[in-house]
Design an enzyme around this catalytic site. Structure first.
Site, mmCIF file in Angstrom:
data_model
loop_
_atom_site.group_PDB
_atom_site.id
_atom_site.type_symbol
_atom_site.label_atom_id
_atom_site.label_comp_id
_atom_site.label_asym_id
_atom_site.label_seq_id
_atom_site.Cartn_x
_atom_site.Cartn_y
_atom_site.Cartn_z
ATOM 1 C CG ASP A 85 -0.472 5.658 4.251
ATOM 2 O OD1 ASP A 85 -0.883 4.644 4.337
ATOM 3 O OD2 ASP A 85 0.099 5.579 5.336
ATOM 4 N NE ARG A 100 3.688 10.150 6.485
ATOM 5 C CZ ARG A 100 2.289 10.044 6.542
ATOM 6 N NH1 ARG A 100 1.667 8.995 6.050
ATOM 7 N NH2 ARG A 100 1.344 11.259 7.976
ATOM 8 N NE ARG A 114 -2.880 -2.194 2.855
ATOM 9 C CZ ARG A 114 -4.497 -2.347 3.050
ATOM 10 N NH1 ARG A 114 -4.440 -1.318 3.988
ATOM 11 N NH2 ARG A 114 -5.077 -3.116 4.112
#
Lengths: 242, 242
Positions: free
Chosen positions: A52, A196, A50
């Site tokens: 985001d 992140r 994935r």
């Protein structure tokens, strides 16, 4: 016929790679384009993982099974004809059934793009504007701690559903080009929001306001709350050991 | 009280700098923000010159007259609070009434941004994707012809309303950074679409399919029909000889 495709996308307008009940995903866009190209009712695209909402890709990889074979040039051109301009197929090839875009991944590289100059709107949604960024040397020294096999529980947001928080980071370094600073990190896999959180904590550590080794050893997310915004993150490369 | 402001904007969603009957202009956005900040009914913003729809600015300059004086920090912060994210005021200062953002211009620099790599959607509307771009040396040799005072009639689109097509180009050169190639051109003024026509013709000339000196001497736009798209053009700097 299984196809492996390499994708580049601007994640700004998408809810992420993964198909969502309410939202426009890159996966949906790719599946719609493949259905049109192959005149099929349903084609499922499997991504390497994935990304985001708001996260970009320069080299996302996916596979799908098509009901027939087409020349590669037509696969690339045909998919791009049906995809929005914000998603481009850069490359495609036929692969055997043993290839799985998610399960066959050996390494992935993410890039996080920081900009230290004044806020130029043409860079909105593409970088994280950070003023007074520490030097490349200080940033590199901060991320040096994450290289190798570690339990990255400190750098994992809740909700990822990973079985273990142990990952191996093969490389983590910063590159500076004028006002741009890019953080590259390569690992055998990434936890939810890992890049992140590491980016934000590395900047904090390089400023002397945190210590990456202590954070890593703590295995406790509550000690590393800040995370860098999605818009600066790019899935850079997926490596299948080919 | 006259203010000079320096602006950066993403021109993608605007009809250009200049206020238009049907369309959202950067000028309108700036005037609306200034009216709100100074609680004024009408404030007219004068730009250094027009930028077309889709053209960006890294250093556009404008002036406006405000009914009162505010600390510079509040002018910058206040305007940015009322402006959309696609427009940012980078700097502001008080100037005398002799300063006119359009009439006082001594030199302007435009940058045209080319990208020679694969089409990355995050660069959409920000570059012109050109594959097989000639070398920097060949491109520099092509634009060498435009340096100096010339009649640029060949490189002027109809509709600009200029009194004369003579302009002085102080500098024109290319810079390459990886897959990015930037064309910088500085002159005492520019004709309608001049940079976009010069960019397209310079690439054509560097490929051996045109000759910039012959084109310039012809003073005939019909010999230089191609122009580069608006999305790669940036108003880079406005120089008032201060």
């Amino acid at each position: 016929m299984r196809y492996k495709i390499t994708l580049s996308y601007d994640g700004t307008e998408f809810c992420g790679w993964q198909s969502q009940p309410c939202g426009t995903s890159v996966q949906d866009a790719v599946e719609r384009a493949a259905c049109k190209l192959f005149c099929a009712e349903k084609i499922k695209a499997v991504g390497s993982g994935r990304t985001d909402a708001g996260v970009h890709a320069l080299g996302q990889v996916a596979h799908f099974d098509a009901p027939k074979s087409l020349p590669i040039k037509n696969v690339v051109g045909g998919l791009n004809a049906y995809l929005p301009q914000s998603v481009r197929v850069l490359d495609a090839c036929e692969v055997g059934e043993a290839f799985d875009a998610r399960k066959s991944v050996k390494k992935k590289t993410y890039m996080y793009l920081l900009y230290g100059g004044v806020q130029q709107p043409v860079l909105n949604n593409r970088v994280w504007f950070v003023s007074d960024l520490p030097s490349k040397e200080k940033l590199d020294a901060a991320v040096d701690a994450v290289a190798g096999e570690h339990d990255f529980a400190t750098f994992m947001a809740a909700g990822g559903g990973a079985k273990t928080s142990v990952r191996t980071v093969y490389d983590a370094h910063f590159e500076r080009h004028g006002e741009f600073t890019a953080f590259y990190i390569t690992a055998n896999g990434f936890l939810y929001n890992m890049v992140r959180i590491i980016t934000a904590q590395a900047i904090k550590s390089a400023r002397g306001d945190a210590d990456m080794r202590e954070l890593l050893a703590a295995r406790d997310r509550s000690q590393a709350k800040e995370l860098a915004p999605a818009c600066g993150l790019y899935l850079y490369k997926v490596d299948y050991g080919e």
